[in-house]
Design a protein around this motif. Sequence first.
Motif, PDB file in Angstrom:
ATOM      1  N   LEU A  22     -15.114 -22.010 -45.642  1.00  0.00           N
ATOM      2  CA  LEU A  22     -15.991 -21.165 -46.448  1.00  0.00           C
ATOM      3  C   LEU A  22     -15.217 -20.176 -47.308  1.00  0.00           C
ATOM      4  CD1 LEU A  22     -18.776 -20.319 -43.830  1.00  0.00           C
ATOM      5  CD2 LEU A  22     -18.759 -22.149 -45.524  1.00  0.00           C
ATOM      6  N   GLY A  23     -13.913 -20.033 -47.031  1.00  0.00           N
ATOM      7  CA  GLY A  23     -13.101 -19.107 -47.809  1.00  0.00           C
ATOM      8  C   GLY A  23     -13.349 -17.644 -47.479  1.00  0.00           C
ATOM      9  N   ILE A  24     -13.776 -17.355 -46.258  1.00  0.00           N
ATOM     10  CA  ILE A  24     -14.040 -15.970 -45.851  1.00  0.00           C
ATOM     11  C   ILE A  24     -12.792 -15.435 -45.158  1.00  0.00           C
ATOM     12  CG2 ILE A  24     -15.500 -14.473 -44.443  1.00  0.00           C
ATOM     13  CD1 ILE A  24     -17.739 -16.481 -44.770  1.00  0.00           C
ATOM     14  N   PRO A  25     -12.202 -14.359 -45.655  1.00  0.00           N
ATOM     15  CA  PRO A  25     -10.962 -13.837 -45.064  1.00  0.00           C
ATOM     16  C   PRO A  25     -11.191 -13.245 -43.676  1.00  0.00           C
ATOM     17  CG  PRO A  25     -11.780 -12.335 -46.732  1.00  0.00           C
ATOM     18  CD  PRO A  25     -12.659 -13.539 -46.802  1.00  0.00           C
ATOM     19  N   GLY A  26     -10.086 -13.024 -42.963  1.00  0.00           N
ATOM     20  CA  GLY A  26     -10.175 -12.518 -41.603  1.00  0.00           C
ATOM     21  C   GLY A  26     -10.793 -11.138 -41.509  1.00  0.00           C
ATOM     22  N   ARG A  27     -10.653 -10.304 -42.518  1.00  0.00           N
ATOM     23  CA  ARG A  27     -11.199  -8.959 -42.456  1.00  0.00           C
ATOM     24  C   ARG A  27     -12.722  -8.948 -42.516  1.00  0.00           C
ATOM     25  NH1 ARG A  27     -12.580  -7.217 -47.580  1.00  0.00           N
ATOM     26  NH2 ARG A  27     -11.893  -8.563 -49.294  1.00  0.00           N
ATOM     27  N   LEU A  28     -13.332 -10.088 -42.877  1.00  0.00           N
ATOM     28  CA  LEU A  28     -14.788 -10.167 -42.948  1.00  0.00           C
ATOM     29  C   LEU A  28     -15.360 -11.058 -41.851  1.00  0.00           C
ATOM     30  CD1 LEU A  28     -15.221 -10.511 -46.825  1.00  0.00           C
ATOM     31  CD2 LEU A  28     -15.401  -8.451 -45.422  1.00  0.00           C
ATOM     32  N   ARG A  29     -14.569 -11.263 -40.790  1.00  0.00           N
ATOM     33  CA  ARG A  29     -15.020 -12.098 -39.676  1.00  0.00           C
ATOM     34  C   ARG A  29     -15.314 -11.196 -38.482  1.00  0.00           C
ATOM     35  NH1 ARG A  29     -10.914 -17.346 -40.039  1.00  0.00           N
ATOM     36  NH2 ARG A  29     -10.957 -17.509 -42.341  1.00  0.00           N
ATOM     37  N   ARG A  30     -16.475 -11.379 -37.886  1.00  0.00           N
ATOM     38  CA  ARG A  30     -16.918 -10.502 -36.809  1.00  0.00           C
ATOM     39  C   ARG A  30     -17.432 -11.314 -35.629  1.00  0.00           C
ATOM     40  NH1 ARG A  30     -14.350  -8.004 -39.548  1.00  0.00           N
ATOM     41  NH2 ARG A  30     -14.810  -6.102 -40.736  1.00  0.00           N
ATOM     42  N   ARG A  31     -17.620 -10.560 -34.508  1.00  0.00           N
ATOM     43  CA  ARG A  31     -18.223 -11.122 -33.301  1.00  0.00           C
ATOM     44  C   ARG A  31     -19.499 -10.349 -33.005  1.00  0.00           C
ATOM     45  NH1 ARG A  31     -16.795 -15.884 -31.155  1.00  0.00           N
ATOM     46  NH2 ARG A  31     -17.089 -15.109 -29.050  1.00  0.00           N
ATOM     47  N   PRO A  32     -20.498 -11.007 -32.446  1.00  0.00           N
ATOM     48  CA  PRO A  32     -21.740 -10.296 -32.117  1.00  0.00           C
ATOM     49  C   PRO A  32     -21.575  -9.474 -30.845  1.00  0.00           C
ATOM     50  CG  PRO A  32     -21.899 -12.543 -31.393  1.00  0.00           C
ATOM     51  CD  PRO A  32     -20.573 -12.425 -32.088  1.00  0.00           C
ATOM     52  N   LEU A  33     -22.605  -8.744 -30.523  1.00  0.00           N
ATOM     53  CA  LEU A  33     -22.614  -8.003 -29.266  1.00  0.00           C
ATOM     54  C   LEU A  33     -22.589  -8.994 -28.111  1.00  0.00           C
ATOM     55  CD1 LEU A  33     -22.882  -5.203 -27.923  1.00  0.00           C
ATOM     56  CD2 LEU A  33     -25.364  -5.579 -27.905  1.00  0.00           C
ATOM     57  N   GLN A  34     -21.614  -8.829 -27.229  1.00  0.00           N
ATOM     58  CA  GLN A  34     -21.436  -9.770 -26.136  1.00  0.00           C
ATOM     59  C   GLN A  34     -22.511  -9.593 -25.074  1.00  0.00           C
ATOM     60  OE1 GLN A  34     -18.832 -12.190 -26.139  1.00  0.00           O
ATOM     61  NE2 GLN A  34     -18.899 -11.451 -28.259  1.00  0.00           N
ATOM     62  N   SER A  35     -23.197 -10.707 -24.773  1.00  0.00           N
ATOM     63  CA  SER A  35     -24.159 -10.727 -23.679  1.00  0.00           C
ATOM     64  C   SER A  35     -24.345 -12.163 -23.237  1.00  0.00           C
ATOM     65  CB  SER A  35     -25.509 -10.122 -24.122  1.00  0.00           C
ATOM     66  OG  SER A  35     -26.146 -10.946 -25.064  1.00  0.00           O
ATOM     67  N   ALA A  36     -24.567 -12.333 -21.939  1.00  0.00           N
ATOM     68  CA  ALA A  36     -24.746 -13.687 -21.416  1.00  0.00           C
ATOM     69  C   ALA A  36     -25.956 -14.365 -22.025  1.00  0.00           C
ATOM     70  CB  ALA A  36     -24.864 -13.638 -19.890  1.00  0.00           C
ATOM     71  N   GLU A  37     -27.019 -13.588 -22.256  1.00  0.00           N
ATOM     72  CA  GLU A  37     -28.241 -14.160 -22.812  1.00  0.00           C
ATOM     73  C   GLU A  37     -28.011 -14.657 -24.241  1.00  0.00           C
ATOM     74  OE1 GLU A  37     -32.839 -12.830 -23.851  1.00  0.00           O
ATOM     75  OE2 GLU A  37     -31.462 -11.417 -22.916  1.00  0.00           O
ATOM     76  N   ALA A  38     -27.341 -13.848 -25.063  1.00  0.00           N
ATOM     77  CA  ALA A  38     -27.070 -14.245 -26.437  1.00  0.00           C
ATOM     78  C   ALA A  38     -26.131 -15.439 -26.488  1.00  0.00           C
ATOM     79  CB  ALA A  38     -26.487 -13.076 -27.221  1.00  0.00           C
ATOM     80  N   GLU A  39     -25.130 -15.441 -25.599  1.00  0.00           N
ATOM     81  CA  GLU A  39     -24.191 -16.552 -25.568  1.00  0.00           C
ATOM     82  C   GLU A  39     -24.888 -17.847 -25.176  1.00  0.00           C
ATOM     83  OE1 GLU A  39     -20.591 -18.507 -26.052  1.00  0.00           O
ATOM     84  OE2 GLU A  39     -21.121 -16.441 -26.564  1.00  0.00           O
ATOM     85  N   ALA A  40     -25.806 -17.755 -24.215  1.00  0.00           N
ATOM     86  CA  ALA A  40     -26.521 -18.950 -23.784  1.00  0.00           C
ATOM     87  C   ALA A  40     -27.481 -19.452 -24.852  1.00  0.00           C
ATOM     88  CB  ALA A  40     -27.265 -18.662 -22.483  1.00  0.00           C
ATOM     89  N   LEU A  41     -28.110 -18.535 -25.588  1.00  0.00           N
ATOM     90  CA  LEU A  41     -29.128 -18.924 -26.554  1.00  0.00           C
ATOM     91  C   LEU A  41     -28.519 -19.351 -27.891  1.00  0.00           C
ATOM     92  CD1 LEU A  41     -32.148 -19.176 -27.164  1.00  0.00           C
ATOM     93  CD2 LEU A  41     -32.112 -16.795 -27.918  1.00  0.00           C
ATOM     94  N   LEU A  42     -27.510 -18.624 -28.355  1.00  0.00           N
ATOM     95  CA  LEU A  42     -26.952 -18.873 -29.685  1.00  0.00           C
ATOM     96  C   LEU A  42     -25.512 -19.353 -29.644  1.00  0.00           C
ATOM     97  CD1 LEU A  42     -28.385 -15.771 -31.607  1.00  0.00           C
ATOM     98  CD2 LEU A  42     -29.323 -18.087 -31.489  1.00  0.00           C
ATOM     99  N   GLY A  43     -25.059 -19.845 -28.524  1.00  0.00           N
ATOM    100  CA  GLY A  43     -23.704 -20.360 -28.440  1.00  0.00           C
ATOM    101  C   GLY A  43     -23.492 -21.490 -29.436  1.00  0.00           C
TER     102      GLY A  43
END
Length: 626
Positions: free
Chosen positions: A199-220
């Motif tokens: 996509l050509g998106i540099p590393g400074r614009l790459r993020r992680r969401p709020l860590q939670s088991a529920e979010a990881e299970a649903l949107l992994g």
Amino acid sequence: MDHVVPTGQGGGADRGDRQDPEGSEDRRDRTGRGDPADRIDRADEKEHAGREDRGDSSGAWDDGLIARRAIEEAAAEAGVGGVEKRAQPTRIPAPLAYDGPLRSRLDALRELVGLSRARLDSKTLSEAGRVLDESAARRRLSGQHTVVAIAGATGSGKSQLFNVLAGVTISETGVRRPTTAAPIVCSWSDGASGLIDRLGIPGRLRRRPLQSAEAEALLGGLVLVDLPDHDSAAVQHREQVDRVLALVDAVIWVVDPEKYADAVLHERYLRPMAGHAEVMFVVLNQIDRLPEEAADLVLDDLRRLLDEDGIALGEHDEPGATVLALSALTGDGVGELREALGQFVAERGAAARRISADVDAAAVRLRPVYATGRRSGLSEEAREEFTARLADAVGAAAAGEAAERAWLRNANRACGTPWLRLWRWFHGRGEQVPTGRLGQRTQADEESTARQRVEQAVRRVSERASDGLPTPWAQAVREAAVRGSQGLSEALDELAARAGLPPGRPPRPGWWPLAVLTQAAMTLLQVVGGLWLVGQIAGVMAPNLGVPVLLMLAGIVGGPLIEWGCRMAARGPAKRYGLEAERRLREAAAGCGRARVLDPVAAELLRHREVREQYGRVVGVGAGPR
């Protein structure tokens, strides 16, 4: 350009301030030393800077994940006495796999482009080439991740929805427009670095969401991209939107009650992407600004507009776009979107469906140059007409008639009475006897090489062969016919001389010698009877008029009768001789026309048939369109 706000901050100073330790300490004091998001963001930046210094571009995705894990592990180690732990190696996800039908369609499209390069311009094939390149690039990358872009107009609240889905403030929101200046990406799991690099998106614009088991299970497996406004006043913002939309697996269109019917959105994006309905979400945001009944009315009108755009709606478990209403501000309906998005990502089929839709779109664009819905080709009737026109141009019929007349003349000479032949010789002195090749090359000599007739025959057969073909292939057929017609008139002229009658007299049937002897006998009777009468007149012989007169009458009457009988008997062989000469000349002209014109035209038609069959495989039918 606006600055992207780091994870956990609603607005931040320039990242260059972090080179100052005191400034960093001041910021830690202002934001709170215990703020984990700020520490993660700074660790993310340091890790990215370290990777850039090392020139490392082949390792794990530099999205802050390493920094987060390092901080979490450091905290855990501090709790258990500071025991050092080694980071686990990143597992490389399996590449994307296309099913059999999609692979077959892509192979057919690749074959179609290869067969068409010599007939179609690069602009016509550019979209098909792009689809092939992107499908190959996407196939090499992770099949466990789904890249979804959030797109919308200015003020639609897409960045706010992006932050809500991530559970943390990542993309800056505000009343200043445009707010989002560059695509920002957020990934819920590891292994998406290749997809984001694409996509050509540099590393400074790459993020992680709020860590939670529920979010990881649903949107992994979800990789979410917040795009700039598609109606931004900045041209580069719109260019970035168009570029990224061509690369993602799916898109969430965010509209608001004020701009949901915007013509730019529907005419520039939704309508052209109608075939991508299965990888499309349309979200009506900001319903908190509307009364409940008004929100329902707006949502129904939005569905109506999408239906007019040709976008299938995924209702009652049918494939199509998912249409939802929500409020990113109050959270109303966000859970439904998150659940639908989680199910969509869990299916792991968005990338293949996107590629399939791209192939469909490319096939629709190519349809005018491959299929017209009409039967085309060079029929047997057209071939016969062309052969007949060439035979007429070369004078085959006239040559056959000349051959027939030559055969009859030869029969008359052989079987005619001597007196009649003497009389014909006397009147024909000084004239050339048109026998053999000379008999063939009379008036037909001028017509056989008539360029107008040959050109007319070539033009007619090319028109009939190209009738019903798409324009590029019709042009190729006509050009092949024109190339073959160059020098055709001269070749036919030479052919008429070689394939006509052989020089000399025509062949004689077996009964000719008997007819000649009989005619000679009739002449002998006339001579004997005449000499007998002369002898009687001279007194040498006894007077007896009956016998010599009968002999003379038999010779005088019998000679013309034999000549007439031979002429009648010669008509059949003469006719066959003329037809044979005409047939040889017709076949020779047909062979010359076939080699020079019909075969090149047939080769172009065969090539079109091949590409038509390949196009049929691309569009997903067993046989190519007629």
